[in-house]
Structures are given as structure tokens and as C-alpha cells.
Write an enzyme that holds these catalytic residues in place. Sequence first.
Site, PDB file in Angstrom:
ATOM      1  N   LEU A  14      28.699  47.543  47.457  1.00  0.00           N
ATOM      2  CA  LEU A  14      29.339  46.225  47.495  1.00  0.00           C
ATOM      3  C   LEU A  14      30.819  46.385  47.164  1.00  0.00           C
ATOM      4  CD1 LEU A  14      28.514  43.357  48.122  1.00  0.00           C
ATOM      5  CD2 LEU A  14      27.903  43.038  45.747  1.00  0.00           C
ATOM      6  N   HIS A  15      31.531  47.087  48.054  1.00  0.00           N
ATOM      7  CA  HIS A  15      32.943  47.407  47.871  1.00  0.00           C
ATOM      8  C   HIS A  15      33.737  46.957  49.083  1.00  0.00           C
ATOM      9  CE1 HIS A  15      31.957  49.810  44.365  1.00  0.00           C
ATOM     10  NE2 HIS A  15      30.956  50.323  45.077  1.00  0.00           N
ATOM     11  N   ALA A  16      34.992  46.678  48.909  1.00  0.00           N
ATOM     12  CA  ALA A  16      35.965  46.320  49.946  1.00  0.00           C
ATOM     13  C   ALA A  16      35.400  45.443  51.066  1.00  0.00           C
ATOM     14  CB  ALA A  16      36.650  47.552  50.476  1.00  0.00           C
TER      15      ALA A  16
END
Length: 93
Positions: A14-16
Site C-alpha cells: 500500500l505504497h505510492a
Amino acid sequence: MVERRVTVGWPEGLHARPASIFVRAATAAGVPVTVARGDGRPVNAASMLAVLSLGAESGEEIVLASPDESAEAVLDRLARLVAEGLEELPETV
């Protein structure tokens, strides 16, 4: 309180980019939604900085929750988005 436990399906976690997809979907949900890493402290799912601060990795469990009892369908759709690593919020579950 309504909640869903879901495993992050995006390979990058759950990044960028996935976080921005998730935050846009949570914002458009129309009900307050929080997200927490495992049993950790929940943060506002509509806040990009808050979601990024979780550092949720692929394969990790997160908890989506809402105090709105009518949020069942919203949480189902958000859970599917996260679990399947989709590019946009599904119309229905």
C-alpha cells in the site's frame, strides 16, 4: 462499527500508486473509513499521508472500518480493491 480484514494484494504493498488509488476510493465512498495495519492504530483512509505512514506491505493484513453501520457494501468494495490489487474501485461486489 463495521469492519473488514483483508490482505494487501498489490505487489508493491500500500505504497505510492496503490495508496493513491485506495485513498481516492475511500474519499469517494461517502462514509468515514479508517484503515489499520493488523491490530495497530487506525488512520483516516482518505488521507494519503496517513495511509502511507502505515507502511503496509504486500501479503500483510489490514483492517478497514467505519462507524457508519450502512457501510457494509462500501467496505466490501474497498476490501476487494485492496485484496485483488485493482486499479479502480469495483462498481459492485
